[in-house]
Design an enzyme around this catalytic site. Structure first.
Site, PDB file in Angstrom:
ATOM      1  N   THR A  95       1.949  -5.362  13.164  1.00  0.00           N
ATOM      2  CA  THR A  95       3.333  -5.332  12.673  1.00  0.00           C
ATOM      3  C   THR A  95       3.363  -4.560  11.351  1.00  0.00           C
ATOM      4  OG1 THR A  95       2.948  -7.458  11.591  1.00  0.00           O
ATOM      5  CG2 THR A  95       4.009  -7.515  13.750  1.00  0.00           C
ATOM      6  N   GLU A 209       3.996   6.116   4.861  1.00  0.00           N
ATOM      7  CA  GLU A 209       4.549   4.810   5.247  1.00  0.00           C
ATOM      8  C   GLU A 209       6.075   4.923   5.215  1.00  0.00           C
ATOM      9  OE1 GLU A 209       2.682   1.664   5.603  1.00  0.00           O
ATOM     10  OE2 GLU A 209       0.914   2.934   5.670  1.00  0.00           O
ATOM     11  N   ASP A 220      -0.833   1.109  -1.079  1.00  0.00           N
ATOM     12  CA  ASP A 220      -1.605   1.087   0.171  1.00  0.00           C
ATOM     13  C   ASP A 220      -3.108   1.063  -0.139  1.00  0.00           C
ATOM     14  OD1 ASP A 220      -1.755   1.727   3.214  1.00  0.00           O
ATOM     15  OD2 ASP A 220      -2.901   3.360   2.320  1.00  0.00           O
ATOM     16  N   LYS A 224      -6.131  -2.010   0.233  1.00  0.00           N
ATOM     17  CA  LYS A 224      -7.418  -1.783   0.908  1.00  0.00           C
ATOM     18  C   LYS A 224      -8.587  -2.134  -0.019  1.00  0.00           C
ATOM     19  CE  LYS A 224      -5.313   1.732   3.890  1.00  0.00           C
ATOM     20  NZ  LYS A 224      -4.917   3.138   4.025  1.00  0.00           N
ATOM     21  N   GLY A 321      -3.667   6.361  12.837  1.00  0.00           N
ATOM     22  CA  GLY A 321      -3.478   6.868  14.207  1.00  0.00           C
ATOM     23  C   GLY A 321      -3.594   5.736  15.202  1.00  0.00           C
TER      24      GLY A 321
HETATM   25  N1  HSE Z   1       0.059   5.541   5.127  1.00  0.00           N
HETATM   26  C1  HSE Z   1      -1.345   5.265   5.284  1.00  0.00           C
HETATM   27  C2  HSE Z   1      -2.121   6.496   4.873  1.00  0.00           C
HETATM   28  C3  HSE Z   1      -1.618   4.876   6.706  1.00  0.00           C
HETATM   29  O1  HSE Z   1      -1.505   7.533   4.610  1.00  0.00           O
HETATM   30  O2  HSE Z   1      -3.342   6.462   4.776  1.00  0.00           O
HETATM   31  C4  HSE Z   1      -2.929   4.190   6.946  1.00  0.00           C
HETATM   32  O3  HSE Z   1      -3.062   2.982   6.248  1.00  0.00           O
END
Ligand code: HSE
Length: 345
Positions: A95, A209, A220, A224, A321
């Site tokens: 999601t 995103e 983002d 991570k 992807g």
């Molecule tokens: N928007 C993210 C990126 C997607 O550009 O790496 C993967 O988490």
């Protein structure tokens, strides 16, 4: 071993990527791992839901969607009703990420793990926001919580560190963790694009995103880093502990200047131990060609692990992807199955 009964919540590019792989890899998963399964439920907010305890035909789900007349079963179940189905063993979830509140992904994770279901998701928000809580619910209920796809999608990242580098002491983990910003900075460098044009192109190509702030302001990559710090380094940091700087301040002039010096500006994410203290940082850095991250192009992601065992190990590959992220969930399924069947002692 009994067949596993699987459910999929979220049937966008990632969920569909997983279903395609579950259909394609059925024979090899059975012959090599003794892993057999039926997908008994799929549920998507926009595309509808279907539950058939006999197992769904995945080709039909993929080509015609859950509402196809060719599928029989119970319809109109909510995602929470799917999680609660007594005959679902593993819940897959893809999601959208909500890094402010954790969103519905966090609620799904809590519900599934508390109900004693294995839970495999590509949503970054739940482990970034509530790592400790979710790991503890999973441990209490003796279920597997998999989120390999949150870092570098299907390129081995968490699994490489934990399975491939056991008993290593990590001095640092550095990487290109966001494809969108890497793509943008490269377009600025090689094509002389202005920041806004590079962002528009990344959006047009579907890399950014839905809220591009998540990419360009560093959220983002920050999520991570938090996941890797907790999982790989066992350092219980939260997003607030990350020194985060986006790339909005990087101008075309800065990029050109770096190029004249034989360097590149990259958005580098790092976890570095400094006198025993972990420093977590996301931000633009000027790096030269001796740095493995200098050579990471386009939307590719990379991680450099520096350890006390095998020195510096670099992994590079897709960071997003549908098929790649779907593959990360397939990895987690195999890993869960290995634990469950005691292939790991
Ligand atoms: N928007 C993210 C990126 C997607 O550009 O790496 C993967 O988490």
């Amino acid at each position: 071993m009994e067949k596993l009964r699987l459910a999929m919540i979220g049937l966008g590019v990632v969920g569909s990527g997983l279903l395609r792989l579950l259909d394609e890899k059925r024979a090899v998963l059975e012959s090599d791992y003794g892993l057999t399964y039926d997908v008994v439920a799929v549920c998507d907010k926009m595309r509808g839901s279907i539950y058939d305890p006999e197992g769904l035909d995945l080709e039909t789900v993929l080509t015609e969607g859950p509402l196809s007349d060719k599928l029989k079963g119970t319809r109109d179940l909510t995602s929470f009703e799917v999680i609660d189905l007594p005959d679902v063993d593993v819940v897959f979830e893809a999601t959208p990420t909500n890094l402010k509140t954790g969103g519905v992904g966090l609620e799904h994770a809590r519900r599934a793990l508390s109900a004693g279901k294995h839970f495999i998701s590509t949503n970054k928000a739940p482990p970034a926001i509530a790592y400790k809580e979710l790991e503890s619910i999973a441990r209490e209920n003796e279920v597997y919580y998999g989120y390999e796809g949150t870092i570098l999608s299907g390129t081995p990242a968490i699994s490489l560190a934990l399975n491939g580098l056991p008993a290593s002491r990590f001095f640092s983990i550095r990487g290109i963790l966001n494809g969108t910003t890497n793509f943008m900075l490269e377009r600025m460098e090689t094509e002389g694009m202005e920041f806004d044009d590079a962002l528009a192109l990344a959006q047009e190509k579907g890399y950014a995103e839905s809220d591009p702030s998540s990419d360009i302001d560093g959220w983002d990559a920050c999520a991570k880093l938090v996941i890797m710090a907790n999982n790989i380094l066992k350092e219980p940091i939260t997003p607030e502990d990350v020194d985060m700087q986006g790339i909005r301040g990087v101008t075309l002039e800065d990029v050109k200047e770096a190029r004249k010096e034989g360097k590149r500006i990259k958005s580098v994410s790092s976890l570095v131990f400094d006198n025993g203290r972990l420093k977590a940082r996301v931000g633009p850095e000027k790096i030269d060609r001796t740095d493995p991250l200098y050579h990471v192009h386009d939307v590719t992601n990379a991680l450099v692990f520096e350890t006390d065992t095998t020195d510096t190990v670099t992994v590079m590959g897709p960071g997003a992807g549908g098929r790649s992220a779907g593959y990360a969930m397939l990895y987690d399924l195999v890993e869960m199955h290995r634990h469950r069947t005691r292939l790991y002692k």
